[in-house]
Design a protein around this motif. Structure first.
Motif, PDB file in Angstrom:
ATOM      1  N   LEU A   1      -7.720  -2.556 -51.309  1.00  0.00           N
ATOM      2  CA  LEU A   1      -7.498  -1.686 -52.469  1.00  0.00           C
ATOM      3  C   LEU A   1      -6.916  -0.347 -52.026  1.00  0.00           C
ATOM      4  O   LEU A   1      -5.955   0.142 -52.629  1.00  0.00           O
ATOM      5  N   GLU A   2      -7.474   0.239 -50.977  1.00  0.00           N
ATOM      6  CA  GLU A   2      -6.956   1.516 -50.483  1.00  0.00           C
ATOM      7  C   GLU A   2      -5.493   1.390 -50.062  1.00  0.00           C
ATOM      8  O   GLU A   2      -4.677   2.254 -50.379  1.00  0.00           O
TER       9      GLU A   2
ATOM     10  N   MET B   1      -2.303   3.293 -51.729  1.00  0.00           N
ATOM     11  CA  MET B   1      -1.404   4.143 -50.945  1.00  0.00           C
ATOM     12  C   MET B   1       0.051   3.704 -51.099  1.00  0.00           C
ATOM     13  O   MET B   1       0.947   4.532 -51.271  1.00  0.00           O
ATOM     14  N   LYS B   2       0.266   2.399 -51.070  1.00  0.00           N
ATOM     15  CA  LYS B   2       1.629   1.885 -51.230  1.00  0.00           C
ATOM     16  C   LYS B   2       2.163   2.228 -52.624  1.00  0.00           C
ATOM     17  O   LYS B   2       3.319   2.633 -52.774  1.00  0.00           O
TER      18      LYS B   2
ATOM     19  N   LYS C   1       5.747   5.260 -56.037  1.00  0.00           N
ATOM     20  CA  LYS C   1       5.811   6.117 -57.219  1.00  0.00           C
ATOM     21  C   LYS C   1       6.486   7.454 -56.894  1.00  0.00           C
ATOM     22  O   LYS C   1       7.324   7.933 -57.657  1.00  0.00           O
ATOM     23  N   SER C   2       6.143   8.044 -55.754  1.00  0.00           N
ATOM     24  CA  SER C   2       6.756   9.324 -55.387  1.00  0.00           C
ATOM     25  C   SER C   2       8.245   9.150 -55.068  1.00  0.00           C
ATOM     26  O   SER C   2       9.060  10.000 -55.422  1.00  0.00           O
ATOM     27  N   LYS C   3       8.603   8.035 -54.413  1.00  0.00           N
ATOM     28  CA  LYS C   3      10.025   7.772 -54.152  1.00  0.00           C
ATOM     29  C   LYS C   3      10.791   7.602 -55.460  1.00  0.00           C
ATOM     30  O   LYS C   3      11.917   8.086 -55.593  1.00  0.00           O
TER      31      LYS C   3
ATOM     32  N   CYS D   1       3.490  -3.088 -57.331  1.00  0.00           N
ATOM     33  CA  CYS D   1       2.412  -2.400 -56.609  1.00  0.00           C
ATOM     34  C   CYS D   1       1.239  -2.112 -57.537  1.00  0.00           C
ATOM     35  O   CYS D   1       0.076  -2.274 -57.149  1.00  0.00           O
ATOM     36  N   LEU D   2       1.539  -1.683 -58.737  1.00  0.00           N
ATOM     37  CA  LEU D   2       0.486  -1.412 -59.711  1.00  0.00           C
ATOM     38  C   LEU D   2      -0.287  -2.682 -60.026  1.00  0.00           C
ATOM     39  O   LEU D   2      -1.522  -2.662 -60.137  1.00  0.00           O
ATOM     40  N   HIS D   3       0.425  -3.797 -60.141  1.00  0.00           N
ATOM     41  CA  HIS D   3      -0.225  -5.084 -60.383  1.00  0.00           C
ATOM     42  C   HIS D   3      -1.156  -5.435 -59.213  1.00  0.00           C
ATOM     43  O   HIS D   3      -2.274  -5.910 -59.431  1.00  0.00           O
TER      44      HIS D   3
END
Length: 132
Positions: free
Chosen positions: A18-19, A23-24, A29-31, A82-84
């Motif tokens: 999960l961590e 992080m991924k 998201k930031s990219k 990634c959210l999934h």
């Protein structure tokens, strides 16, 4: 820390997964936010180049914009994936917590009544929670 969690059991592995997924997701998201901001700045440059009538610069900027659009689309798809994964990891971790609690309750009820079955339940608890 990683080796310690690796030896603890399924629960620790699920928490680590999960961590890592979170992080991924944050990285993607930031990219994505950076590329969207870059696209917005590029749109402003396109407007200026168009208003100035600079055809050469306009062609270069439009090429860059279409490349950037593809990148934004790919990052959007990646962010959703990634959210999934994050949501799946959270659901799995929740299921492990629920299963562990049920096994602990079962172990408490078997403490005196069924010592043989208690061994089985304790082994399942150890597999999920690790050696305590």
């Amino acid at each position: 820390m990683y080796n310690n969690r690796q030896n603890k059991g399924e629960l620790a592995k699920a928490e680590l997964a999960l961590e890592e997924a979170e992080m991924k997701h944050e990285l993607v998201k930031s990219k994505l936010e950076e590329r969207r901001a870059e696209r917005e700045a590029l749109d402003n440059l396109l407007e200026r180049a168009g208003a100035a009538g600079n055809v050469d610069e306009l062609i270069v900027l439009q090429s860059r914009r279409s490349s950037l659009e593809k990148t934004v689309m790919d990052l959007s798809i990646s962010e959703k994936a990634c959210l999934h994964r994050v949501e799946s990891a959270r659901r799995y971790l929740y299921k492990l917590y629920v299963r562990l609690e049920k096994l602990r309750q079962e172990a408490a009820s078997l403490e005196e009544a069924e010592p043989r079955q208690l061994v089985r339940v304790r082994m399942q608890i150890e597999a999920i929670a690790g050696a305590e």
